[in-house]
Scaffold this motif. Structure first.
Motif, PDB file in Angstrom:
ATOM      1  N   ILE A  31      76.650  25.326   8.013  1.00 57.03           N
ATOM      2  CA  ILE A  31      75.912  24.458   8.916  1.00 57.03           C
ATOM      3  C   ILE A  31      75.414  23.198   8.209  1.00 57.03           C
ATOM      4  N   HIS A  32      75.349  22.131   8.989  1.00 62.70           N
ATOM      5  CA  HIS A  32      74.777  20.879   8.518  1.00 62.70           C
ATOM      6  C   HIS A  32      73.280  20.909   8.805  1.00 62.70           C
ATOM      7  N   MET A  33      72.497  20.381   7.864  1.00 62.22           N
ATOM      8  CA  MET A  33      71.050  20.439   7.999  1.00 62.22           C
ATOM      9  C   MET A  33      70.445  19.041   7.976  1.00 62.22           C
ATOM     10  N   GLY A  34      69.256  18.926   8.543  1.00 63.39           N
ATOM     11  CA  GLY A  34      68.581  17.640   8.535  1.00 63.39           C
ATOM     12  C   GLY A  34      67.080  17.783   8.455  1.00 63.39           C
ATOM     13  N   TRP A  35      66.445  16.698   8.043  1.00 65.28           N
ATOM     14  CA  TRP A  35      64.989  16.575   8.086  1.00 65.28           C
ATOM     15  C   TRP A  35      64.651  15.422   9.034  1.00 65.28           C
ATOM     16  N   HIS A  36      63.704  15.681   9.899  1.00 66.55           N
ATOM     17  CA  HIS A  36      63.202  14.674  10.830  1.00 66.55           C
ATOM     18  C   HIS A  36      61.694  14.594  10.651  1.00 66.55           C
ATOM     19  N   ARG A  37      61.103  13.537  11.181  1.00 74.13           N
ATOM     20  CA  ARG A  37      59.649  13.437  11.093  1.00 74.13           C
ATOM     21  C   ARG A  37      59.096  12.775  12.354  1.00 74.13           C
ATOM     22  N   GLN A  38      57.842  13.092  12.627  1.00 75.34           N
ATOM     23  CA  GLN A  38      57.160  12.492  13.761  1.00 75.34           C
ATOM     24  C   GLN A  38      55.766  12.084  13.333  1.00 75.34           C
ATOM     25  N   ASN A  52      77.506  20.553   5.281  1.00 78.56           N
ATOM     26  CA  ASN A  52      77.592  21.879   4.661  1.00 78.56           C
ATOM     27  C   ASN A  52      78.169  21.786   3.248  1.00 78.56           C
ATOM     28  N   THR A  53      78.896  20.697   2.955  1.00 77.48           N
ATOM     29  CA  THR A  53      79.475  20.525   1.617  1.00 77.48           C
ATOM     30  C   THR A  53      78.623  19.635   0.718  1.00 77.48           C
ATOM     31  N   GLY A  54      77.450  19.223   1.221  1.00 80.55           N
ATOM     32  CA  GLY A  54      76.524  18.506   0.364  1.00 80.55           C
ATOM     33  C   GLY A  54      76.565  16.991   0.431  1.00 80.55           C
ATOM     34  N   ARG A  95      65.959  20.836  10.692  1.00 88.12           N
ATOM     35  CA  ARG A  95      66.764  21.146  11.876  1.00 88.12           C
ATOM     36  C   ARG A  95      68.191  21.472  11.477  1.00 88.12           C
ATOM     37  N   ILE A  96      68.772  22.413  12.166  1.00 89.24           N
ATOM     38  CA  ILE A  96      70.205  22.636  12.071  1.00 89.24           C
ATOM     39  C   ILE A  96      70.865  21.532  12.886  1.00 89.24           C
ATOM     40  N   GLU A  97      71.780  20.778  12.273  1.00 91.79           N
ATOM     41  CA  GLU A  97      72.402  19.630  12.929  1.00 91.79           C
ATOM     42  C   GLU A  97      73.751  19.968  13.564  1.00 91.79           C
ATOM     43  N   ARG A  98      74.535  20.744  12.871  1.00 91.93           N
ATOM     44  CA  ARG A  98      75.864  21.131  13.359  1.00 91.93           C
ATOM     45  C   ARG A  98      76.185  22.511  12.826  1.00 91.93           C
ATOM     46  N   PRO A  99      76.955  23.293  13.519  1.00 93.65           N
ATOM     47  CA  PRO A  99      77.655  23.016  14.777  1.00 93.65           C
ATOM     48  C   PRO A  99      76.792  23.223  16.021  1.00 93.65           C
TER      49      PRO A  99
END
Length: 113
Positions: A31-38, A52-54, A95-99
């Protein structure tokens, strides 16, 4: 899947923090991961993401200051934040970004003297 974020806190301007987000389950390496902010009174925004591969990708506002990384053996994604500014104050979410997409809990980062 559950995402557990940690590492937030109070830091002075120009200081550093490292956020961590650990995922449950056995599919983290896919899975692709992300950081978000508010920030208060603002919309949630993407800070950084990593495939997923960095392969990383950053918002212009944090390029050169923040580094996203991952350790697939530990099911964990990190956000190293350096040279922090008061405008980086926000609740940070992984957050999980993909899939598929899935939000984790937030962790508060406050940058103040």
């Amino acid at each position: 899947v559950q995402l557990q974020a940690s590492g937030g806190g109070l830091v002075r301007p120009r200081g550093s923090l490292r956020l961590s987000c650990t995922a449950s389950g056995s599919t983290f390496s896919l899975i692709h991961m992300g950081w978000h902010r508010q920030a208060p009174g603002k919309e949630r925004e993407l800070v950084a993401r990593i495939t997923n591969t960095g392969v990383p990708d950053y918002a212009d506002s944090v390029k050169g200051r923040f580094t996203i990384s991952r350790d697939n053996a530990k099911n964990t994604v990190y956000l190293q934040m350096n040279s922090l500014k008061p405008e980086d104050t926000a609740v940070y979410y992984c957050r999980i970004e993909r899939p598929w997409t899935y939000w984790g809990q937030g962790t508060l980062v406050t940058v103040s003297s």
